[in-house]
Motif scaffolding. Sequence first.
Motif, PDB file in Angstrom:
ATOM      1  N   VAL A   1       2.272  -0.426   2.529  1.00  0.00           N
ATOM      2  CA  VAL A   1       3.210  -0.167   1.432  1.00  0.00           C
ATOM      3  C   VAL A   1       4.137   1.001   1.781  1.00  0.00           C
ATOM      4  O   VAL A   1       5.317   1.020   1.423  1.00  0.00           O
ATOM      5  N   PHE A   2       3.588   1.978   2.519  1.00  0.00           N
ATOM      6  CA  PHE A   2       4.365   3.160   2.885  1.00  0.00           C
ATOM      7  C   PHE A   2       5.113   2.988   4.208  1.00  0.00           C
ATOM      8  O   PHE A   2       5.851   3.889   4.627  1.00  0.00           O
TER       9      PHE A   2
ATOM     10  N   ALA B   1       3.723  11.150   2.926  1.00  0.00           N
ATOM     11  CA  ALA B   1       3.762  11.086   1.465  1.00  0.00           C
ATOM     12  C   ALA B   1       2.656  11.953   0.856  1.00  0.00           C
ATOM     13  O   ALA B   1       2.863  12.619  -0.170  1.00  0.00           O
ATOM     14  N   VAL B   2       1.482  11.974   1.493  1.00  0.00           N
ATOM     15  CA  VAL B   2       0.390  12.822   1.010  1.00  0.00           C
ATOM     16  C   VAL B   2       0.779  14.293   1.124  1.00  0.00           C
ATOM     17  O   VAL B   2       0.542  15.086   0.197  1.00  0.00           O
TER      18      VAL B   2
ATOM     19  N   VAL C   1      -0.174   4.294  -5.892  1.00  0.00           N
ATOM     20  CA  VAL C   1      -1.143   4.903  -4.969  1.00  0.00           C
ATOM     21  C   VAL C   1      -1.166   6.415  -5.164  1.00  0.00           C
ATOM     22  O   VAL C   1      -2.233   7.034  -5.247  1.00  0.00           O
ATOM     23  N   LEU C   2       0.017   7.029  -5.267  1.00  0.00           N
ATOM     24  CA  LEU C   2       0.082   8.493  -5.388  1.00  0.00           C
ATOM     25  C   LEU C   2      -0.503   8.971  -6.716  1.00  0.00           C
ATOM     26  O   LEU C   2      -1.147  10.028  -6.776  1.00  0.00           O
TER      27      LEU C   2
ATOM     28  N   LEU D   1       7.630  12.277  -8.587  1.00  0.00           N
ATOM     29  CA  LEU D   1       7.322  11.051  -7.858  1.00  0.00           C
ATOM     30  C   LEU D   1       8.399   9.987  -8.004  1.00  0.00           C
ATOM     31  O   LEU D   1       8.243   8.875  -7.494  1.00  0.00           O
ATOM     32  N   SER D   2       9.485  10.311  -8.667  1.00  0.00           N
ATOM     33  CA  SER D   2      10.516   9.308  -8.931  1.00  0.00           C
ATOM     34  C   SER D   2      11.200   8.820  -7.665  1.00  0.00           C
ATOM     35  O   SER D   2      11.803   7.744  -7.645  1.00  0.00           O
ATOM     36  N   GLY D   3      11.108   9.600  -6.582  1.00  0.00           N
ATOM     37  CA  GLY D   3      11.743   9.186  -5.333  1.00  0.00           C
ATOM     38  C   GLY D   3      10.968   8.130  -4.576  1.00  0.00           C
ATOM     39  O   GLY D   3      11.444   7.634  -3.545  1.00  0.00           O
ATOM     40  N   PHE D   4       9.795   7.777  -5.064  1.00  0.00           N
ATOM     41  CA  PHE D   4       8.979   6.761  -4.400  1.00  0.00           C
ATOM     42  C   PHE D   4       9.112   5.425  -5.137  1.00  0.00           C
ATOM     43  O   PHE D   4       9.443   5.376  -6.334  1.00  0.00           O
ATOM     44  N   GLY D   5       8.822   4.342  -4.398  1.00  0.00           N
ATOM     45  CA  GLY D   5       8.866   3.022  -4.991  1.00  0.00           C
ATOM     46  C   GLY D   5       7.700   2.803  -5.952  1.00  0.00           C
ATOM     47  O   GLY D   5       6.720   3.561  -5.946  1.00  0.00           O
TER      48      GLY D   5
END
Length: 775
Positions: free
Chosen positions: A752-753, A762-763, A713-714, A703-707
Motif C-alpha cells: 500500500v505504501f 511513513a512510520v 494503517v497509520l 495524516l491528511s497527506g496520506f491516501g
Amino acid sequence: MPKQSLTEQETCSLFIIPALEAAGWDLYSQVRAEVRLTQGRVLVGGGPVRRGGDLRADYVLCYRPNVPVAVIEAKRSGRSAALGIQQALRYAELLEVPFVFSSSGESFVFHDRTGLAAAMETELSLDEFPSPDELWARYCAWKGLEGEGARLVLQPYHAEAGGKALRYYQVAAVTRALRAIGRGQRRVLLVMATGTGKTYTAFQIIWKLWKSRARKRILFLVDRDALATQTRNKDFAPFGRAMTRIENRKVEPQYEIFVALYQSVTGAGGRADLYRDFSPDFFDLVVIDECHRGSAAEDSAWREVLDYFGSATHLGLTATPKETAEVSNHDYFGEPVYTYSLRQGIEDGFLAPYKVIRIDLDKDLTGWRPEAGQTDKHGTAISDRVYGQTDFDRTLVLEQRTRLVARKVTEYLKATDRYAKTIVFCENVNHAERMRQALVNENADLVAEDRRYVMRITGDEREGKAELENFANPEERYPVIATTSELMTTGIDAPTCRVLVLDQRIQSITKFKQVIGRGTRISEEHGKYWFTILDFKRVTELFADPAFDGDPVVIYEPGPGDAPVPPDTDQDQDAEQEYGDEAFTGTTGRYVVSDVAVTVVAERVQYYGPGGSLITESLREHTRRRVRESFASDGHFQRVWLDAPSKGGILRDLEARGVLLHALGDELGHEFDLFDLIRHVTFDQPPRTRSARAERVRTSGALSGFGPRERLVLEALLDKYAAEGVESLEQIDVLRVQPFTALGTVVEIIHVFGGTENYLAAVRKLEEFLYAPAA
C-alpha cells in the motif's frame, strides 16, 4: 559485485570460510557460527520483560566439541581487518581461549594472548591461517597441558545430557577442573552461584573422568534427600545402571557411581560408621556438594568421611565458600579453580535479578518494653527490659506483628499474582507455624479452594515436607506459599519461585547467599525472569557488604594451639532427618503478647542496578543522575530523540546505562510515554499520556497527506502506540497481529505504501507528528 560492497555474511562465505577449510578446519565439528555466549541481562521493572544486549561470537573454533581454542570476529569487506579485535578479545576472555582473529576478507589480524609468541598481534594472509593441530599445540604449551591432563580435556562430553547445551562458563569450569585433576591436584574447588548448574557441571566432569577410566568409582555426597533424588533422576540419569544410592549397610561393588546423603553415612538418620563398610581406597573420586557446610569444619563428622577416603580426589562444589575466623573451605581445598558469581550470572542474563521491598516496622526499630508487672497471654510475668528485633519470635512473640507481616505479604501478592510461588523465611519452626496460620487467615478464600495454598515446610513435619517437591515443581500449582525456617535455605531447585519473604534475622553472608539463591533461577517457559524480596528484618543491608559477591578472602589461619572449632552455626539445622532449633511444641519458653499494636513505619522499593549493587537512592534521583550523564539539557535530549532513526534504540541504551524505565512506569504510571517520563523526572517537564499524543495527531490533520488506505494503517499504528508505546511502531512484525491482519498480509500492507522503505519512512513521519513540540 565489487568486493567493497559485500555484506558481512558474503565476506564470511567467500573468504573467511574458505580460508578455514584450506587450513584443515572441519566446518561441521570444529567451527561454530553465531555462538550466543550470554543471554542479555534481564531489566527489572513492570511491563513486558526486556533484556539488555547479548554477546555473540561470529565464530568459535573448537579442537574437539566444547573444547574451544580460538574466536573469529568478521566485518564486512572494505573495513579494517583489525576492527573486530577488541570485540573478539572480550569473547575470548569469557571462553578462556588464547587465540583471537579478526577479518574483513582481505587478511586476518591475529592476537595471541599466550605471551609465548614473538609478537602479540600480527597480520596473516588468508592462506596463512593456522591449522587445528597447530593451535592445539600452542594452547597446550600455554596451559602446560600434557599427558593425562590433555587426555581428560579432550575426552568427549556427554552430548546433550538432559537436553541442556553447555554454557561458556560451564565449559570453562569443566576444563579448569580437569586440568587441575590431570596434573595431580587432589583437592579441587568450584564456586558457582546458585542456579548456574553446579550439578550439571559436576556431571560432565564425572562423565569425562569415568568414561576415560581415569576415575572408576565415584562418590557424590549431598545433604538433602530431595537433592539425592533430583541428582539421580535428572542430571546423573545418563549413568543408568552403573549408579546406585547408598541407603543401607550392604556394599555393592558392582556399581561405580554412588550417591549418598552426608547424614546417612555419618549417623544422622543412618549408621555413624556406614562409610567404613567400604575400604578406604574404594573410591577414587569424592564429590562434595554444598561443601561450605559440614565439611568445612575440621572436627565435623562429615570431614571424617573425607579423611577416611583421603586417597581419592576430592571435588568441592559450592555457591558460598565459607571463610570465617574458625572455618575455611580454602584451607581444605585451596583456591577455587573456577568462580562464577551471582553478579556475573545476572549480568550475563542466566540468573534472575531482583527488586527489594524493605518494610520497616515500628517495634523493630524502637523496641518494646512491658509495663510494670505486665503478663503475657498465658499469665506469665514478662521480664522488665527493652525487647528488640533480636528477641522477636525467639524470646518474645508479638502476635500482631506476625499478622501484620502476613497482611503485607498478602497485599503484595494480591497486587501482583496470588499464585506466585513464595517462600517465607521465619526464625524457627514455631514462628513458621504461626506465620502459616496468619497467612491462612489472610488468604481464606484460596485456602478454601485448596488447603495446600499455604503450607509449613520444615524438617520436623512430615505433611509439609511431603509437599516440598510439589512446591519446587513448576507444573504443580500448590503449595503456593511455603513458610519455613531452615529446610528450604539451600539445595532446593524451585525455578518459578518469584517471592522471597525475609522475616528471619540473617547475619551470615554464607546463609544470605543461599537464601537469595532460592529466587535466582530463570524459567522462560513459565515467564519467570526476576523475583521480589520482601524484607522485614533489614537483612538486605547485607547486599552492601563487600563480601556479598566478591572473591572470598581466606581469614582462617589454623595453628598448633587452635581451640576446637565451634559448631557450624550456618549448618541447616532443619536438614533431612533433623529438626530445627526445636520441634513444634507450641510457645514454651517464649512470652506471647497479643495486645501490642505494630505498624509500618517505612516502605521502600530498591532495584538491582548495573554493577551488581542495589540502587539505594530514590528512583527519581537515580534516573535524573543517569540520564544527565548522557544528556546535558532537555533541549539536547529532545534533539537526539527527534533525530534518532530508532527511538527504541535510545531507550535500550538508557536501560543499559542503568535507567529503570519500566520501574518509572510502575511509580508514575504506564499510561505516560517513556519520552515524557524521562523529561518529567530529569528536566521537570510535565508528562503527557500516549493517548493524548495519539489524539493530537488524529485531530491535527497531520495524516491528511496520506491516501485513505495508508491512513487506515497509520491510525491503527496510533492505537498500537497508545496501548504499548513507540517501540511497537518500529517493528514490522506488528503488522502480523490484530488489527492489522484485518487490513491484509504484511506484504499487502507494505505494498500500500509502495515498498518497505516507503512504509518505514511513513512510520518515521508518524513519529515526527507524535513528538512535535506543542503549539
